[in-house]
Design a protein around this motif. Structure first.
Motif, PDB file in Angstrom:
ATOM      1  N   ASN A 192      31.102  71.709  85.881  1.00 45.39           N
ATOM      2  CA  ASN A 192      30.254  72.763  85.323  1.00 45.39           C
ATOM      3  C   ASN A 192      29.724  72.300  83.968  1.00 45.39           C
ATOM      4  OD1 ASN A 192      32.356  73.423  83.303  1.00 45.39           O
ATOM      5  ND2 ASN A 192      33.469  74.212  85.090  1.00 45.39           N
ATOM      6  N   PRO A 193      28.765  73.049  83.384  1.00 41.92           N
ATOM      7  CA  PRO A 193      28.190  72.616  82.104  1.00 41.92           C
ATOM      8  C   PRO A 193      29.194  72.496  80.966  1.00 41.92           C
ATOM      9  CG  PRO A 193      26.780  74.242  83.159  1.00 41.92           C
ATOM     10  CD  PRO A 193      28.037  74.198  83.963  1.00 41.92           C
ATOM     11  N   SER A 194      30.279  73.246  81.005  1.00 44.79           N
ATOM     12  CA  SER A 194      31.237  73.206  79.893  1.00 44.79           C
ATOM     13  C   SER A 194      32.185  72.017  79.977  1.00 44.79           C
ATOM     14  CB  SER A 194      32.049  74.504  79.842  1.00 44.79           C
ATOM     15  OG  SER A 194      32.794  74.659  81.037  1.00 44.79           O
ATOM     16  N   SER A 195      32.470  71.527  81.184  1.00 41.99           N
ATOM     17  CA  SER A 195      33.436  70.437  81.317  1.00 41.99           C
ATOM     18  C   SER A 195      32.789  69.113  81.711  1.00 41.99           C
ATOM     19  CB  SER A 195      34.506  70.795  82.361  1.00 41.99           C
ATOM     20  OG  SER A 195      33.904  71.054  83.617  1.00 41.99           O
ATOM     21  N   GLY A 196      31.632  69.138  82.360  1.00 45.98           N
ATOM     22  CA  GLY A 196      30.977  67.904  82.771  1.00 45.98           C
ATOM     23  C   GLY A 196      31.733  67.229  83.905  1.00 45.98           C
ATOM     24  N   VAL A 197      31.675  65.886  83.927  1.00 46.74           N
ATOM     25  CA  VAL A 197      32.379  65.118  84.963  1.00 46.74           C
ATOM     26  C   VAL A 197      33.818  64.899  84.502  1.00 46.74           C
ATOM     27  CG1 VAL A 197      32.433  62.962  86.279  1.00 46.74           C
ATOM     28  CG2 VAL A 197      30.227  63.980  85.649  1.00 46.74           C
ATOM     29  N   VAL A 198      34.759  65.368  85.319  1.00 45.85           N
ATOM     30  CA  VAL A 198      36.177  65.295  84.931  1.00 45.85           C
ATOM     31  C   VAL A 198      37.016  64.835  86.118  1.00 45.85           C
ATOM     32  CG1 VAL A 198      35.998  67.083  83.161  1.00 45.85           C
ATOM     33  CG2 VAL A 198      36.500  67.724  85.536  1.00 45.85           C
ATOM     34  N   GLN A 199      38.239  64.416  85.810  1.00 44.05           N
ATOM     35  CA  GLN A 199      39.246  64.116  86.831  1.00 44.05           C
ATOM     36  C   GLN A 199      40.359  65.137  86.671  1.00 44.05           C
ATOM     37  OE1 GLN A 199      40.378  60.009  87.259  1.00 44.05           O
ATOM     38  NE2 GLN A 199      42.379  60.502  88.163  1.00 44.05           N
ATOM     39  N   LYS A 200      40.632  65.876  87.752  1.00 39.15           N
ATOM     40  CA  LYS A 200      41.593  66.980  87.693  1.00 39.15           C
ATOM     41  C   LYS A 200      42.544  66.924  88.884  1.00 39.15           C
ATOM     42  CE  LYS A 200      40.037  69.307  84.063  1.00 39.15           C
ATOM     43  NZ  LYS A 200      40.878  69.593  82.861  1.00 39.15           N
ATOM     44  N   SER A 201      43.667  67.677  88.729  1.00 40.11           N
ATOM     45  CA  SER A 201      44.629  67.816  89.818  1.00 40.11           C
ATOM     46  C   SER A 201      44.117  68.819  90.836  1.00 40.11           C
ATOM     47  CB  SER A 201      45.977  68.287  89.255  1.00 40.11           C
ATOM     48  OG  SER A 201      46.844  68.676  90.302  1.00 40.11           O
ATOM     49  N   LEU A 202      44.510  68.633  92.093  1.00 38.35           N
ATOM     50  CA  LEU A 202      44.126  69.603  93.122  1.00 38.35           C
ATOM     51  C   LEU A 202      44.655  70.990  92.796  1.00 38.35           C
ATOM     52  CD1 LEU A 202      44.723  67.516  96.386  1.00 38.35           C
ATOM     53  CD2 LEU A 202      42.565  67.977  95.237  1.00 38.35           C
ATOM     54  N   ASP A 203      45.791  71.051  92.070  1.00 27.56           N
ATOM     55  CA  ASP A 203      46.354  72.350  91.711  1.00 27.56           C
ATOM     56  C   ASP A 203      45.481  73.091  90.707  1.00 27.56           C
ATOM     57  OD1 ASP A 203      48.507  71.784  93.338  1.00 27.56           O
ATOM     58  OD2 ASP A 203      49.714  70.932  91.711  1.00 27.56           O
ATOM     59  N   TRP A 204      44.702  72.347  89.950  1.00 22.20           N
ATOM     60  CA  TRP A 204      43.840  72.979  88.945  1.00 22.20           C
ATOM     61  C   TRP A 204      42.756  73.830  89.597  1.00 22.20           C
ATOM     62  CZ3 TRP A 204      38.586  71.959  87.557  1.00 22.20           C
ATOM     63  CH2 TRP A 204      38.176  72.548  86.338  1.00 22.20           C
ATOM     64  N   ASP A 205      42.244  73.373  90.755  1.00 18.14           N
ATOM     65  CA  ASP A 205      41.222  74.134  91.496  1.00 18.14           C
ATOM     66  C   ASP A 205      41.324  73.715  92.962  1.00 18.14           C
ATOM     67  OD1 ASP A 205      39.130  75.708  92.282  1.00 18.14           O
ATOM     68  OD2 ASP A 205      37.556  74.465  91.363  1.00 18.14           O
ATOM     69  N   PRO A 206      42.208  74.330  93.737  1.00 16.53           N
ATOM     70  CA  PRO A 206      42.438  73.915  95.132  1.00 16.53           C
ATOM     71  C   PRO A 206      41.151  73.995  95.966  1.00 16.53           C
ATOM     72  CG  PRO A 206      44.160  75.398  94.396  1.00 16.53           C
ATOM     73  CD  PRO A 206      43.094  75.439  93.351  1.00 16.53           C
ATOM     74  N   PRO A 207      40.807  72.925  96.694  1.00 18.94           N
ATOM     75  CA  PRO A 207      39.610  72.943  97.534  1.00 18.94           C
ATOM     76  C   PRO A 207      39.842  73.727  98.821  1.00 18.94           C
ATOM     77  CG  PRO A 207      40.746  70.836  97.758  1.00 18.94           C
ATOM     78  CD  PRO A 207      41.482  71.605  96.691  1.00 18.94           C
ATOM     79  N   SER A 208      38.745  74.007  99.528  1.00 20.06           N
ATOM     80  CA  SER A 208      38.830  74.736 100.798  1.00 20.06           C
ATOM     81  C   SER A 208      39.060  73.797 101.976  1.00 20.06           C
ATOM     82  CB  SER A 208      37.555  75.518 101.041  1.00 20.06           C
ATOM     83  OG  SER A 208      37.293  76.398  99.970  1.00 20.06           O
ATOM     84  N   GLY A 209      38.537  72.584 101.901  1.00 18.16           N
ATOM     85  CA  GLY A 209      38.657  71.635 102.996  1.00 18.16           C
ATOM     86  C   GLY A 209      38.190  70.269 102.574  1.00 18.16           C
ATOM     87  N   ALA A 210      38.157  69.332 103.543  1.00 13.76           N
ATOM     88  CA  ALA A 210      37.758  67.961 103.251  1.00 13.76           C
ATOM     89  C   ALA A 210      37.172  67.321 104.499  1.00 13.76           C
ATOM     90  CB  ALA A 210      38.972  67.148 102.760  1.00 13.76           C
ATOM     91  N   VAL A 211      36.281  66.331 104.260  1.00 12.90           N
ATOM     92  CA  VAL A 211      35.722  65.535 105.353  1.00 12.90           C
ATOM     93  C   VAL A 211      35.891  64.073 105.009  1.00 12.90           C
ATOM     94  CG1 VAL A 211      34.068  67.264 106.144  1.00 12.90           C
ATOM     95  CG2 VAL A 211      33.412  65.691 104.324  1.00 12.90           C
ATOM     96  N   ARG A 212      36.009  63.236 106.063  1.00 14.10           N
ATOM     97  CA  ARG A 212      36.197  61.807 105.865  1.00 14.10           C
ATOM     98  C   ARG A 212      34.988  61.093 106.437  1.00 14.10           C
ATOM     99  NH1 ARG A 212      41.856  60.373 107.626  1.00 14.10           N
ATOM    100  NH2 ARG A 212      42.221  61.470 105.656  1.00 14.10           N
ATOM    101  N   VAL A 213      34.377  60.249 105.613  1.00 13.52           N
ATOM    102  CA  VAL A 213      33.194  59.506 106.045  1.00 13.52           C
ATOM    103  C   VAL A 213      33.435  58.001 106.101  1.00 13.52           C
ATOM    104  CG1 VAL A 213      31.593  61.258 105.203  1.00 13.52           C
ATOM    105  CG2 VAL A 213      32.292  59.415 103.681  1.00 13.52           C
ATOM    106  N   LEU A 214      34.590  57.532 105.605  1.00 14.02           N
ATOM    107  CA  LEU A 214      34.895  56.104 105.596  1.00 14.02           C
ATOM    108  C   LEU A 214      35.927  55.769 106.653  1.00 14.02           C
ATOM    109  CD1 LEU A 214      35.085  55.515 101.746  1.00 14.02           C
ATOM    110  CD2 LEU A 214      33.154  55.080 103.269  1.00 14.02           C
TER     111      LEU A 214
END
Length: 280
Positions: A258-280
């Motif tokens: 978001n505009p306040s944090s920019g590009v960051v590296q965070k733990s999944l616990d900080w904002d749990p995602p809904s799902g994932a896809v694999r392209v590799l």
């Protein structure tokens, strides 16, 4: 009495006989005088042949005309010369103005190019500094507590876990840490979430859709308990996701948040995602 008795006559009045005789006498006297004078003159008198010469004005007038013509030609020549000089001066002024404008344009372009080069160099130095700081922090944390589970430790762990194309995707994403978040941006110094994900995969030859909703269905759906480095995380429903990020391993992800944090590296616990896809 006649009825015309009082109407004056329009005829010339007749001259009196005395006046006519007087005039005839005068004329006769004049003629007699002339006759006498002729008779009294020499019998062999020569006719008068003396010629009176009139002053000649032709040569002076010709000189005046010549001088006037010469003066006119001189004036015409001077006017033509002045016109040529004025035209040359105008042309020189226009050329000088054009040259000055071109010089100013080149100077401005050079200044802009130098400013852009300085900004680019400053950005590269700042990015290198951020990378060095992250490397130092990761090394220090790994040395002191390799199993502490800190962000630096997990980032180091994620880097060692990823291999091949996944490692390249993660390295690209980590190089953008600290960049600004700007909606609709696709780099190189500002990103939105899907723009960063798309750019990270594009540099290994994988062409992903531009928006988050399409990226959430661009590969094979995988469980959040079976994640691998390089998987795409999404928030929201598959096909209608509103946010995406890149899983880097060790329970961490990198994303343009978001505009306040920019590009960051965070733990999944900080904002749990809904799902994932694999392209590799």
């Amino acid at each position: 009495m006649s009825h015309t008795a009082h109407i004056p006559s329009h005829r010339k009045p007749r001259r009196s006989a005395s006046k006519v005789a007087l005039r005839a006498g005068v004329a006769g006297g004049v003629l007699s005088t002339i006759a006498v004078a002729g008779a009294a003159g020499p019998a062999n008198a020569e006719p008068v042949t003396e010629t009176i010469e009139m002053p000649t004005l032709t040569s002076g007038l010709a000189g005046t005309v010549a001088q006037s013509a010469e003066a006119t030609q001189r004036v015409a020549f001077n006017l033509e010369l002045n016109a040529e000089e004025n035209a040359a001066a105008t042309k020189a002024a226009q050329a000088a103005k054009k040259a000055r404008a071109e010089a100013e344009r080149r100077a401005e372009a050079k200044e802009k190019a130098e400013a852009a080069a300085r900004a680019k160099a400053a950005e590269a130095a700042a990015r290198a500094s951020r990378t060095a700081e992250r490397t130092t922090l990761a090394t220090a944390s790994g040395s002191s507590d390799s199993g502490s589970g800190t962000v630096a430790g997990t980032a180091k762990k994620a880097t060692t876990q990823a291999t091949g194309s996944a490692a390249s995707v993660i390295a690209f994403a980590q190089a953008q840490l600290g960049d600004a978040y700007v909606m609709g941006s696709t780099g190189p110094n500002a990103w939105d979430c899907s723009g960063l994900v798309q750019a990270a995969y594009r540099q290994i030859g994988v062409d992903l859709p531009r928006v988050s909703g399409d990226q959430s269905t661009a590969g094979t759906q995988v469980s959040l308990s079976n994640l691998q480095p390089g998987d795409i995380l999404y928030w929201g429903g598959a096909g209608s996701a509103y946010h995406t990020a890149i899983y880097v391993g060790g329970g961490e992800f990198i994303g343009a948040q978001n505009p306040s944090s920019g590009v960051v590296q965070k733990s999944l616990d900080w904002d749990p995602p809904s799902g994932a896809v694999r392209v590799l």
